[in-house]
Design a protein around this motif. Structure first.
Motif, PDB file in Angstrom:
ATOM      1  N   ALA A   1       0.771  -1.197  -0.066  1.00 28.86           N
ATOM      2  CA  ALA A   1       0.176  -0.054   0.097  1.00 28.86           C
ATOM      3  C   ALA A   1       0.889   1.135   0.033  1.00 28.86           C
ATOM      4  CB  ALA A   1      -0.928   0.178   1.265  1.00 28.86           C
TER       5      ALA A   1
ATOM      6  N   ALA B   1      -0.856  -5.332  -5.363  1.00 26.55           N
ATOM      7  CA  ALA B   1      -1.964  -4.621  -4.427  1.00 26.55           C
ATOM      8  C   ALA B   1      -3.224  -4.900  -4.756  1.00 26.55           C
ATOM      9  CB  ALA B   1      -1.528  -3.050  -4.572  1.00 26.55           C
TER      10      ALA B   1
ATOM     11  N   ALA C   1      -5.388  -1.756  -1.755  1.00 26.87           N
ATOM     12  CA  ALA C   1      -4.713  -0.284  -1.797  1.00 26.87           C
ATOM     13  C   ALA C   1      -5.377   0.055  -3.360  1.00 26.87           C
ATOM     14  CB  ALA C   1      -3.316  -0.418  -1.980  1.00 26.87           C
TER      15      ALA C   1
END
Length: 224
Positions: free
Chosen positions: A181, A198, A201
Motif C-alpha cells: 500500500a 496490491a 490499496a
C-alpha cells in the motif's frame, strides 16, 4: 530487463467478484499486470477461482495476467493457465518437487515462469534455481488471505534475492505480495522489489487507476 522498471499488479482478490470484467477494465492504462489469485482450499485454506473464470476474464481485458497459483500439484494444473494466455504463471516452491522442470513446461506452454515463496519459507535453498525463472514472488504475508498486515522483516528475503540476481546478472523480476500500500511500497522497492501486488490499496480506492499511478510513483521514487 524486459518491460517497465516498475510493475504494478492489482489483485482481483480484492475486486468486486460480481463485476470482475469491469474491475479489470478499471485499471487499464494504469496497471502493468492483473494479479489473479488461484486458491484451491488445499494448499491454502481458501477457495477462489479456476481456469474457467480466468478464460472468461482473459476475453474481457488486454492487461497481461499474472496468475499466482496457491494450489497443490501445480505440475498438473499450472500449464493450463499458460495455455489460456497468462503472461506469467507463478507456483509455490512448497508444492512442487521439481520447480525447474515445471518452469520449462510453463515456458513451453507460452508463459513466463514464476516461483513463489510463502512467509515461512527461506529463500536461500532456491537461489541457485533463479536462472530458470522470470519472476520470484516473495510473500510479505502468509499466503491464502487478502487484507493481512505487511511483515517488513520478510524484505530481508527480497534483499538477499536481489543481491544474488545482480551478482549473477539475472533478468529477474522480484515481486512482493501482501499488504502492499502507500505506506509499505517504498520499503519494498528500496529492498529490491520491482513488481508489486496490491489488492485493497487499489480496489478499495475510489479511483483504482489513480491508486495504481500513485503506487508506481512511490515505488519509482524509492528505487532511485
Amino acid at each position: 530487463m524486459i518491460g517497465p522498471d516498475i510493475v504494478i499488479a492489482p489483485s482481483i482478490l480484492a475486486a468486486d467478484f460480481a463485476n470482475l470484467a469491469a474491475e479489470a477494465r478499471a485499471v487499464e492504462g494504469a496497471a502493468d499486470w492483473l494479479h489473479v489469485d488461484v486458491m484451491d482450499n488445499h494448499f491454502v485454506p481458501n477457495l477462489t477461482i479456476g481456469p474457467a473464470v480466468v478464460a472468461s476474464l482473459r476475453a474481457a481485458t488486454e492487461i497481461p495476467f499474472d496468475c499466482h497459483l496457491m494450489i497443490e500439484d501445480p505440475k498438473r494444473w499450472a500449464p493450463a493457465y499458460a495455455e489460456l494466455g497468462a503472461y506469467n504463471v507463478t507456483f509455490h516452491a512448497e508444492a512442487c518437487a521439481d520447480p525447474v522442470a515445471l518452469a520449462r513446461d510453463l515456458r513451453a506452454a507460452g508463459s513466463k515462469a514464476g516461483l513463489a515463496l510463502d512467509r515461512d519459507t527461506p529463500v536461500e535453498p532456491y537461489l541457485e534455481l533463479l536462472p530458470h525463472f522470470d519472476t520470484l514472488l516473495i510473500m510479505t504475508i502468509k499466503a491464502g488471505f487478502g487484507g493481512q498486515r505487511f511483515i517488513p522483516e520478510l524484505l530481508d528475503k527480497v534483499r538477499l534475492a536481489r543481491r544474488h540476481a545482480k551478482a549473477g546478472h539475472l533478468e529477474l523480476r522480484i515481486e512482493v505480495d501482501g499488504g502492499i500500500a502507500d505506506d509499505t511500497i517504498a520499503a519494498a522497492a528500496e529492498a529490491g522489489a520491482d513488481a508489486f501486488v496490491a489488492g485493497t490499496a487499489v480496489y478499495g480506492a475510489d479511483d483504482p487507476a489513480e491508486a495504481c499511478r500513485k503506487l508506481r510513483a512511490l515505488a519509482a521514487a524509492a528505487a532511485r
